[in-house]
Every structure is written in structure tokens, then in C-alpha cells.
Design an enzyme around this catalytic site. Sequence first.
Site, mmCIF file in Angstrom:
data_model
loop_
_atom_site.group_PDB
_atom_site.id
_atom_site.type_symbol
_atom_site.label_atom_id
_atom_site.label_comp_id
_atom_site.label_asym_id
_atom_site.label_seq_id
_atom_site.Cartn_x
_atom_site.Cartn_y
_atom_site.Cartn_z
ATOM 1 N N VAL A 43 0.829 -1.205 0.000
ATOM 2 C CA VAL A 43 0.000 0.000 0.000
ATOM 3 C C VAL A 43 0.863 1.253 0.000
ATOM 4 O O VAL A 43 0.421 2.334 -0.426
ATOM 5 C CB VAL A 43 -0.940 -0.022 1.231
ATOM 6 C CG1 VAL A 43 -0.143 0.129 2.531
ATOM 7 C CG2 VAL A 43 -2.026 1.041 1.136
ATOM 8 N N LYS A 44 2.090 1.142 0.446
ATOM 9 C CA LYS A 44 2.963 2.311 0.591
ATOM 10 C C LYS A 44 3.365 2.939 -0.745
ATOM 11 O O LYS A 44 3.840 4.081 -0.768
ATOM 12 C CB LYS A 44 4.226 1.928 1.371
ATOM 13 C CG LYS A 44 3.976 1.428 2.795
ATOM 14 C CD LYS A 44 3.410 2.492 3.696
ATOM 15 C CE LYS A 44 3.392 2.032 5.151
ATOM 16 N NZ LYS A 44 2.875 3.070 6.050
ATOM 17 N N ASP A 45 3.201 2.216 -1.846
ATOM 18 C CA ASP A 45 3.515 2.797 -3.153
ATOM 19 C C ASP A 45 2.710 4.067 -3.396
ATOM 20 O O ASP A 45 3.189 5.026 -4.009
ATOM 21 C CB ASP A 45 3.207 1.803 -4.274
ATOM 22 C CG ASP A 45 4.160 0.622 -4.303
ATOM 23 O OD1 ASP A 45 5.093 0.591 -3.487
ATOM 24 O OD2 ASP A 45 3.971 -0.277 -5.149
#
Length: 453
Positions: A43-45
Amino acid sequence: MKYAKNILETIGNTPLVRLNSVTKEVDALVLAKVETFNPGNSVKDRMALKMIEDAEADGRLKPGGTIIEGTSGNTGMGLALAAIVKGYKCIFVISDKQSKEKMDILRAVGAEVVVCPTNVEPDDPRSYYSVSKRLGEETPNSWYVNQYDNPSNSQAHYEQTGPEIWEQTDGKITHFVVGVGTGGTISGTAKYLKEKNPNIKIWGVDTYGSVFKKYHETGIFDENEIYPYITEGIGEDILPKNVDFSLIDGFTKVTDKDAAIYTRKIAKEEGIFVGNSAGSAIKGLLQLKDEFKPDDVVVVLFHDHGSRYVGKMFNDDWMRDRGFLEEEITTAEDLIKDHIDKPLVTAQTEELVSHAIERMRTFKISQIPVRDASGFVGSVDESVLLRNYLEDKEVAHKSIKEVMGKGYPVVKKSASIEEVSKLINKENQAVLVDLDNGKHHIITKYDIIRAIN
């Protein structure tokens, strides 16, 4: 032709997948937002690209610059992918509790990785918060990201994750459950969803050793709640600015053991290979099952990919070492099966005490059975040696038979844990197991304690 101009254009629009097995005791529709479909597998992208683009826009990040950040691994991966496409260097500071796979992956995409100790205070100069901040000050033409307090973090989820979930559920979502670390995912997504429907409940999943749950419920930042934990990616010993507690309806805490066990369950029962925080999220959701009704639509977010944890949660030895493996332990043989292949360390009656001390130091053990030509005849342990040393400083030059205590009881390998436990007491520190092949092994208090876990 349909194609992405670069890998960054593939970020987002991740699928929503119904869970059928791990949540079967939940009387509601449970859907997983599977963020592993992002190019960096997490999700950090989303927020990594948003933070970079916003920093470029206002001049904080200049051409050819160096991106510096403290990360548990996933934010670093997102930043590194964007840096490759946009032409930046990266230095990432990571704590030593993070998996080796995460460190290796960051190096594989060209980042410099600095490893810091986990068990230090946030303001300790060795902490990964302090080191990343210092590197940001010392490195020419650099930009310190600070995902914890960077508003672009939560804004990315307000602009992307929230709208995606709303559209994918056709506005029918009633609950959002997600692990909380920097706070960007829960706060940004919650802000969007509550603007659409204020009745949507937002639940944060916290871990033991973190401050979020108590702070949310009482407003007290309790330093006594801060202690080392294994779970990666969620929980904090600080209060990041990105955590908007006013948007969160409640928290539930999940143990390291449950997080690890449910991480494996998701893979085995749903065929979804995800990471440690997903296990926490599912166990947290199960703990909240009484909050849900049959017509509810519960969305749980799976943060990252299981490939980051193949040496940890997906490794039986790692799980067994921490007492996390769900194994039935009922007999003496079960208690020693993870070290049954190691030889039993013994001492001879005529050896010097110094030899026994050296053996304890070499093998990191606290007690040794003593034998002579007839078999086991005694024992020595740390307390015996210390007591003798206090009485006679020359004890190291004596023979073991002069200081040894009575021999350890011997049980059959089929003996129950209850039988073994009763034999271990203040006077008797261990039990020997007869393995029926002329060999013996030792059970200590530590083995019993591990079985209790």
C-alpha cells in the site's frame, strides 16, 4: 495499444477480494483490499509517489537529489521505484527487527540501507528516527521524507484508496479495518469514507508494545506501554501527525503470536500470500466480530506481500523458536523435538570444574549432567557453581565430583508434560529423557515455559 508509460502508472486500482475461510465466524460480508497488486507489492507505493510529487512541486526535492527516509521496508520500496523512474538516489534507515528480505529488496532496487537497533528510545541518537533525521541534515541536496508527519501520506489515501473502496463497494461499505503505523492509510481513507457516509465505522488494529489504543481511549501517552514487539509495519512508540484520532472509532490490539499465526492462515486458507500486518488485521477483525451485522460490508486492508516474510512467519523454525507454531506438545519427546538433533552436553566426574564452566559458556547452557563409566551420577548448574565459588575461590581447579549435585531424574520419551513439570523444582533444575536408542536428552525449565506459550 494499452500500456503504462512507466511502472508508476500501475500504482492503485487494486482488487477487492471476498474472504471465505479465515472470516467464516464473522456474520457479515468481509472483503480484502489486496494492496500487494501495487508494483512495489504494498500500500505504501501510493503515498511514496504522492510525497515525492508534492516535494518536487514545492522545491523540497530537486533534480539529482537524494531521498532519505526511515522505513520498515515498504515505504522505502515505493520511494525507490519512484526514484528509479525520476532519477534520484535513496538512503533508507531501517530497524534491525525488520526482515532480511526487506533489506535485501531495498538494496536490489539500488538503495543504500542503514540498519539501526530497535530497542532504543525514539530520541536516542541511534534510533532510526534520529539517524534518518541526521542524514537528512548532513547529506547535500537531500530531502528527508518523514512519512510519519508528512501530510502527503494521508492525502494519497484520501485521493486514491478511499475513493477506490467506495466505488468498489458501490457505497455499501459499513466498516473499514486496517493496521495503524504512520497513520496515513487509516486517516486518509477514513476522511474520504466518512465524508461520503459519516456512519461508516473505522477500526484501527494496534499491537502490544504500541501506544495507539490507550491514547485513543484516554488521551494518555503511556510510556509504560512501550516495549519491543515482533509484528512489523503497525504500532508506534510515538504519535505521528498523520494519525487523526478523531476519524477513528476504536482500536483493538493483537499479539505477535496471533499476528504470525493468522498471516499463515490467510495464505493457506484463502490463497492470498500477504504479510505480517495482514495477519494482525484479520485477527483484529475477528476480535471485533460482535460489532458486525449480517448486512454489513466490512473492508479489511492487506498492506504488503508475504515474500517479505519468508524467513520469518513462513519459516517453521522461526515460528517454533518463538513458540508461535501451532503444534500439539504433550510428551517429553515433543518438548525437545526442535533440538533433538543436537548432542547432549555432559561432563565427567574427574574433569575440572573449569571445564564445565567453559562448556556452559560455549554452548550457552545453565546445567550439565555428570556421568562416569556406570552412567549418569550427578549434575552441575550455575547456582551450584556460584555457591561453591563464594565459599572457595579456587573451586575451578577442583574435580567436578567434589561439587556436583544429585543426578537428574530420567523419564521415558512418552512421559507427559505434567509428569516432567512435577520433577522440575528449586532443587532439581532439569530432567533427562531416555530416547530408547542408548541416547539421552535434557529438558529444562525453559523447554517447559516454551510449551506453555
